[in-house]
Design an enzyme around this catalytic site. Structure first.
Site, PDB file in Angstrom:
ATOM      1  N   HIS A 301       0.835  -1.201   0.000  1.00 51.18           N
ATOM      2  CA  HIS A 301       0.000   0.000   0.000  1.00 51.18           C
ATOM      3  C   HIS A 301       0.872   1.255   0.000  1.00 51.18           C
ATOM      4  O   HIS A 301       0.648   2.172  -0.809  1.00 51.18           O
ATOM      5  CB  HIS A 301      -0.915  -0.013   1.234  1.00 51.18           C
ATOM      6  CG  HIS A 301      -1.577   1.307   1.502  1.00 51.18           C
ATOM      7  ND1 HIS A 301      -2.838   1.604   1.027  1.00 51.18           N
ATOM      8  CD2 HIS A 301      -1.154   2.394   2.190  1.00 51.18           C
ATOM      9  CE1 HIS A 301      -3.152   2.830   1.416  1.00 51.18           C
ATOM     10  NE2 HIS A 301      -2.153   3.330   2.121  1.00 51.18           N
ATOM     11  N   GLU A 302       1.860   1.313   0.894  1.00 44.65           N
ATOM     12  CA  GLU A 302       2.719   2.496   0.982  1.00 44.65           C
ATOM     13  C   GLU A 302       3.502   2.715  -0.307  1.00 44.65           C
ATOM     14  O   GLU A 302       3.654   3.852  -0.779  1.00 44.65           O
ATOM     15  CB  GLU A 302       3.687   2.361   2.165  1.00 44.65           C
ATOM     16  CG  GLU A 302       3.018   2.339   3.524  1.00 44.65           C
ATOM     17  CD  GLU A 302       2.219   3.587   3.815  1.00 44.65           C
ATOM     18  OE1 GLU A 302       2.619   4.680   3.344  1.00 44.65           O
ATOM     19  OE2 GLU A 302       1.181   3.489   4.503  1.00 44.65           O
ATOM     20  N   HIS A 305       1.670   4.444  -3.115  1.00 48.38           N
ATOM     21  CA  HIS A 305       1.718   5.911  -3.140  1.00 48.38           C
ATOM     22  C   HIS A 305       2.890   6.384  -3.992  1.00 48.38           C
ATOM     23  O   HIS A 305       2.775   7.364  -4.740  1.00 48.38           O
ATOM     24  CB  HIS A 305       1.858   6.455  -1.712  1.00 48.38           C
ATOM     25  CG  HIS A 305       0.616   6.333  -0.881  1.00 48.38           C
ATOM     26  ND1 HIS A 305      -0.600   6.854  -1.267  1.00 48.38           N
ATOM     27  CD2 HIS A 305       0.406   5.757   0.335  1.00 48.38           C
ATOM     28  CE1 HIS A 305      -1.505   6.616  -0.326  1.00 48.38           C
ATOM     29  NE2 HIS A 305      -0.926   5.937   0.644  1.00 48.38           N
ATOM     30  N   GLU A 381      -5.683   7.075  -0.931  1.00 54.34           N
ATOM     31  CA  GLU A 381      -5.641   5.875  -0.094  1.00 54.34           C
ATOM     32  C   GLU A 381      -6.349   4.707  -0.771  1.00 54.34           C
ATOM     33  O   GLU A 381      -5.861   3.570  -0.743  1.00 54.34           O
ATOM     34  CB  GLU A 381      -6.267   6.160   1.272  1.00 54.34           C
ATOM     35  CG  GLU A 381      -5.497   7.138   2.133  1.00 54.34           C
ATOM     36  CD  GLU A 381      -4.085   6.665   2.407  1.00 54.34           C
ATOM     37  OE1 GLU A 381      -3.895   5.463   2.680  1.00 54.34           O
ATOM     38  OE2 GLU A 381      -3.163   7.515   2.335  1.00 54.34           O
ATOM     39  N   ASP A 385      -4.565   1.218  -1.941  1.00 51.88           N
ATOM     40  CA  ASP A 385      -5.123  -0.098  -1.610  1.00 51.88           C
ATOM     41  C   ASP A 385      -5.312  -0.941  -2.866  1.00 51.88           C
ATOM     42  O   ASP A 385      -4.999  -2.138  -2.886  1.00 51.88           O
ATOM     43  CB  ASP A 385      -6.474   0.060  -0.904  1.00 51.88           C
ATOM     44  CG  ASP A 385      -6.323   0.434   0.567  1.00 51.88           C
ATOM     45  OD1 ASP A 385      -5.199   0.389   1.084  1.00 51.88           O
ATOM     46  OD2 ASP A 385      -7.354   0.766   1.186  1.00 51.88           O
TER      47      ASP A 385
END
Length: 439
Positions: A301-302, A305, A381, A385
């Site tokens: 997930h991070e 970004h 976000e 995901d």
């Protein structure tokens, strides 16, 4: 070093006929925002009193864990009621009793008495004013921070700090802020005096450079003053993370574990660095309660970004916002009535004070922008995901998110108005629903 003397053009003399009642408008907006936020807050507090889990969480979150999260949320909610009314009363007192000009004059008198510096040393006076103002605010906040840390966080099993560590961090933060803030303010004001009416462009360029420098040095020079970084040992987890980074061409150079447990039981993970020098940091608390696949899912997930350029997009938006603020400020910082309306009745118009007052009157726009940025953040976000989902981490990300919310006692049943207004991350229920959708 002698500061730049304010030219005669800066003296009061502008007619105030038909001028806006700035102070009254700021106070009216402050009370309007307070009433709106209190209504939303009351809606949220009612939600926190519910013992009924959302249907989507009934099979994945134990009732006891949900009730503990609700209790934690209620404690924080009650505390915020007190903080909000205190903040409103403090703002009202500062503006109604002209405490800003009182402090400005006191700093000027002190500098003249003890250092022989007259009114023409505006930059020195401005730097001292900010340092004193920041110190006063920090001291005022101590009781609130103590209660939040040693009562609320302690009650719910999160606090790991001692009083000694708390005050050590407090002093370190003040010293670091002063060491960075003092030259920043001096440079900011010097550029404005040097550039004149077109200062907004030069100040903006300076702030862009300053932000990039801070992004570079904060994790390597400043944060180690507060936390210990340890390389992640060789093993299966490190191998899996390195394989994940290679899979998406993330230029990983360092992999650290941070001792977050020294202060709190809350957990997280993040990355930092420019270009081909990226570093990943894992909280030791995350490793304690997550499987290796869940850690990789959270990192997926991070890293989403990064892959989707969210950081660059946010940086661009921030720079547009910053440029706009400086541009608008350049059109009102010589407005004599602005200073007079807030109690500055002497014969000069300090640039720093003008910027502070401008931020008061610009606050309605900032409130709208903050809401818009939260909306953008929630969008990012969901996208991050979805990126982790495409990497094959759907179930591990779901279980990882559930554990993060459960261990952190995150809000699992927020009021929709409250989450839309305050949350930069989507509620757990919405994230699980999005991850469960078929492509």
């Amino acid at each position: 070093m002698a500061d730049v003397k304010i030219p005669a053009a800066n003296t009061f003399g502008t007619s105030t006929r038909g001028a806006l009642p700035y102070k009254e408008l700021v106070l009216a907006f402050s009370y309007g925002v307070y009433l709106l936020e209190q209504y939303i807050h009351i809606r949220q507090h009612r939600r926190l009193r519910s013992a009924v889990r959302p249907a989507a969480l009934e099979d994945v979150v134990e009732q006891d864990a949900f009730l503990r999260a609700q209790a934690y949320g209620r404690d924080k909610s009650r505390f915020r009621f007190v903080q909000n009314i205190w903040s409103l009363l403090l703002t009202t007192a500062i503006l109604s009793y002209d405490l800003l000009p009182l402090l400005w004059n006191a700093v000027g008198a002190g500098l003249y008495r003890y250092a022989g510096l007259s009114a023409e040393y505006e930059i020195t006076r401005s730097v001292v004013f900010v340092l004193v103002f920041a110190l006063v605010n920090a001291v005022i906040d101590i009781p609130f921070n103590l209660y939040g840390t040693f009562v609320i966080e302690e009650r719910h099993g999160f606090n790991k700090q001692t009083l000694a560590l708390f005050f050590t961090d407090f002093v370190k933060s003040l010293l670091v802020s002063a060491a960075i803030g003092a030259p920043l303010i001096a440079a900011f004001l010097s550029i404005i005096h040097w550039a004149g009416a077109s200062f907004y462009y030069y100040v903006w360029l300076f702030m862009v450079v300053f932000q990039l420098v801070m992004i570079t040095i904060y994790p390597t020079l400043i944060q180690p003053l507060f936390n210990k970084f340890t390389p992640l040992p060789e093993g299966q987890l490190r191998t899996k993370i390195e394989a994940l980074a290679a899979r998406i061409q993330f230029p990983l150079t360092k992999l650290y574990v941070i001792d977050g447990s020294r202060r709190s039981s809350h957990s997280n993970a993040y990355f930092f660095g420019f270009y081909k020098n990226k570093r990943i940091v894992l909280f030791d608390t995350l490793l304690e309660h997550s499987t290796e696949e869940e850690v990789c899912a959270v990192l997926g997930h991070e890293l989403g970004h990064w892959k989707l350029n969210h950081m660059i997009k946010n940086l661009v938006v921030a720079q547009i916002h910053l440029f706009t603020v400086f541009y608008l400020f350049s059109h009102c910082y010589r407005d004599a009535h602005l200073y007079r309306a807030f109690g500055f009745t002497d014969n000069t118009m300090p640039v720093l004070i003008g910027f502070l007052l401008f931020n008061y009157i610009f606050s309605p726009v900032e409130s709208v922008l903050s809401f818009a940025m939260n909306m953008l953040s929630r969008k990012y976000e969901f996208e991050a995901d979805a990126f982790a989902k495409k990497l094959g981490y759907t179930e591990d990300l779901k279980s990882g998110l559930i554990k993060l919310h459960t261990k952190n006692l995150g809000d699992m049943n927020p009021d929709p108005w409250y989450s839309a207004y305050h949350f930069s991350h989507p509620p757990l229920v919405e994230r699980l629903a999005a991850l469960g959708k078929t492509e």
